[in-house]
Design a protein around this motif. Structure first.
Motif, short mmCIF file in Angstrom:
data_model
loop_
_atom_site.label_atom_id
_atom_site.label_comp_id
_atom_site.label_asym_id
_atom_site.label_seq_id
_atom_site.Cartn_x
_atom_site.Cartn_y
_atom_site.Cartn_z
N ASN A 128 33.72 34.89 38.03
CA ASN A 128 32.65 35.84 38.28
C ASN A 128 32.79 37.09 37.41
OD1 ASN A 128 30.57 35.22 40.43
ND2 ASN A 128 32.46 34.39 41.32
N LEU A 129 34.01 37.59 37.27
CA LEU A 129 34.19 38.80 36.47
C LEU A 129 33.95 38.53 34.99
CD1 LEU A 129 37.27 40.49 38.20
CD2 LEU A 129 34.84 41.07 38.43
N LEU A 130 34.41 37.38 34.53
CA LEU A 130 34.19 37.07 33.11
C LEU A 130 32.71 36.84 32.82
CD1 LEU A 130 37.11 34.77 31.93
CD2 LEU A 130 36.47 37.03 31.10
N SER A 131 32.04 36.19 33.74
CA SER A 131 30.62 35.94 33.49
C SER A 131 29.87 37.27 33.42
CB SER A 131 30.09 34.96 34.52
OG SER A 131 29.00 35.45 35.21
N ASN A 132 30.26 38.23 34.25
CA ASN A 132 29.66 39.58 34.15
C ASN A 132 30.01 40.26 32.85
OD1 ASN A 132 28.28 39.63 36.51
ND2 ASN A 132 29.80 40.83 37.65
#
Ligand code: ADP
Length: 540
Positions: A143-147
């Motif tokens: 989730n953090l990388l996709s953001n």
């Protein structure tokens, strides 16, 4: 004032109710969206795999990318609900967190190259075991990388994994648009977004926060507008931070519920070329498939993709499939799990526990969320499963592999005189059946009257069932099966040299030596007299 307070209270309750309703609506919708998305992605991948024209490929890639994005959002919503429902039960263990982060890190390498972003992973924890629930860790990293990639157009994105004062520290920093100070608290709220210029649901960060809380950890956000953001997640390393039940116990059960919807296959479709042969490259259709799926559209999509390669029978639930199986020869069953009337699990059970069908391989198609069902399916003998959504090419490859393996076994079998049940049978039940069949034929070795009718009776089966079954397991009919065993015995006796040919022909159930000789020649390739003269194996 009292009246106003009361009204305010009422208003608040009302707002909450509306918000709950919205949430429920989104979540129900997300379920509904997965099927059409599957049906958009799968054909697009098929088209991409076959299309070499540049412009067309570019257009298709757009469609694919955006359908994948939608799927990602839908999966996020479902993950969120599962976190809310407490499905993500914490299961902490001593794990190689670096490996997990590295793997998830690598899913974005292509994107980083594409965007021209410098993308690095920094860690001194390689090979070191730390306390963490890897499923949570994966979800958080993803989730953090996709953001980070969504909100960064150039510069760099760095993932750092380290240990700091009793915590495992995961930091994901970017040089993207950043988040203004006054908004930093709110971005963890569900559905909150700074603006709507980016595709998103506003769920990712609230899910991350929820998962971090459940992990008894902390989140820190350092960000300034226009410069970039750094999310730091702290996972406690002190065992006392977790309760007894939160440690991993190898019951197997937990593993099942822990799987997230957002695993890599979900949003990273493989669009590389398919590795299956198309119908044009071989001599036509090979084998009959029974396709069991209640969703008409999915079924007809699969049918259209499979029917050029195989003969396809269709059923819209398990019961219809069972009915079809009663009077058709089927080589492989492909079934959905969730269906009305009779579901895929029950169908698989029926197929595997019924002697007439137990040899038929079953491939189950199920949503990632049905992991429990998948496990159940495999336990009751399903031969394989594929998680939805999947590229059609994957299903075709699996089917072709199964058929090829089967064909190879039968080919090998037809070339030898041996019948080895444990080598050719699909499962214990078929093995048992073959052993019994051999035993019965051996008992009737010198019985010249022994017919397939008697054979079937002794096997407690109808003639046609016995025929179908033997054909399916050995590739040969009941008559051929009997012959094989008789000629094998004849060969043994001929080599032994204790009996003459007339004696041997009665011993293996032939009325006359001449009939025995001609049949023997047809089967073994030479006359019994010639066979005797042939050097024994190993003698020349
Ligand atoms: P979304 O699906 O909109 O990305 P999130 O919950 O993941 O939802 O994020 C909420 C909001 O926080 C986003 O809409 C975005 O405005 C902001 N945000 C999240 N991550 C970053 C980041 N790395 N850089 C800048 N803004 C971010």
């Amino acid at each position: 004032m009292e009246a106003r307070l009361k009204m305010e209270h009422q208003e608040k309750l009302h707002q909450e109710e509306i918000s709950q309703m919205k949430m429920r609506f989104f979540i129900n919708m997300s379920h509904e969206l997965r099927t059409p998305l599957t049906l958009i992605l799968a054909p697009v991948q098929e088209m991409l795999a076959r299309c070499s024209e540049r412009w067309m490929r570019d257009q298709l890639k757009y469609v694919e990318r955006n359908a994948n994005r939608l799927l990602h959002l839908v999966n996020q919503l479902m993950d969120y609900r599962r976190a809310e429902l407490g499905v993500f039960k914490l299961s902490v263990a001593s794990e190689d967190a670096f490996q997990v982060v590295k793997e998830n890190f690598s899913y974005y390498e292509k994107l980083a190259r594409h965007k021209g972003i410098e993308y690095t992973l920094v860690s001194d924890l390689e090979g070191k075991k730390v306390l963490v629930d890897v499923k949570y860790l994966e979800l958080i990293v993803n989730n953090l990388l996709s953001n980070a990639f969504k909100y960064t157009e150039s510069g760099n994105i760095t993932v750092k994994l380290s240990e700091e004062e009793g915590y495992l520290l995961l930091q994901i920093s970017d040089t993207g648009i950043g988040i203004p100070l006054d908004r930093q608290k709110r971005i963890f709220e569900r559905f909150y977004q700074l603006d709507d210029s980016h595709m998103g649901s506003g769920i990712g960060l609230s899910l991350v926060q929820r998962l971090v809380e459940l992990h008894h950890g902390k989140i820190r956000l350092d960000s300034s507008e226009g410069k970039g953001s750094c999310f730091s997640i702290y996972f406690p390393q002190d065992r006392s931070a977790y309760s007894e039940e939160e440690f991993y116990t190898p019951s197997g059960e937990k593993e099942v519920t822990l799987h997230s919807t957002n695993s890599k296959e979900m949003y990273f479709f493989d669009t590389e070329k398919p590795d299956y042969e198309s119908a044009d490259s071989n001599e036509g259709k090979r084998g009959t498939l029974l396709l069991v799926e209640d969703n008409d559209e999915i079924r007809s999509y699969l049918n259209s993709g499979l029917s050029s390669l195989f003969t396809v029978l269709q059923a819209s639930n398990g019961q219809e499939a069972v009915d079809l199986l009663k009077d058709s020869e089927v080589d492989i069953i492909i079934t959905d799990v969730m269906m009305p009337v009779m579901d895929g699990i029950k169908l698989c059970k029926y197929v595997k526990q019924n002697i007439c069908t137990s040899h038929i391989p079953v491939i189950m198609l199920s949503a990632k969320t049905d992991i429990a069902a998948q496990m159940e399916g495999l336990q009751i003998g399903a031969d394989d499963y594929i998680a939805k959504p999947f590229p059609l090419s994957l299903l075709i490859s699996k089917i072709q592999n199964m058929m090829r393996t089967r064909m190879r076994i039968l080919e090998k079998y037809s070339k030898t005189m041996e019948i080895e049940p444990e080598k050719i049978a699909f499962n214990a039940m078929d093995e048992e059946l073959l052993k019994r069949a051999i035993e019965i034929v051996e008992k009737n070795m010198d019985n010249t009257e022994f017919s397939t009718e008697d054979f079937a009776k002794a096997m407690n089966m109808s003639r046609s069932n016995l025929h179908l079954k033997l054909k399916a397991i050995t590739g040969e009919s009941a008559i051929e099966f009997i012959r094989k065993i008789r000629f094998k015995e004849a060969c043994l006796l001929l080599k032994e040299g204790r009996y003459n040919i007339a004696e041997i022909s009665t011993k293996v159930g032939f009325n006359t030596p001449s009939y025995f000789a001609t049949s023997f020649k047809k089967y073994v390739g030479c006359l019994p007299t010639e066979y005797v003269k042939r050097p024994k194996k190993g003698e020349g």
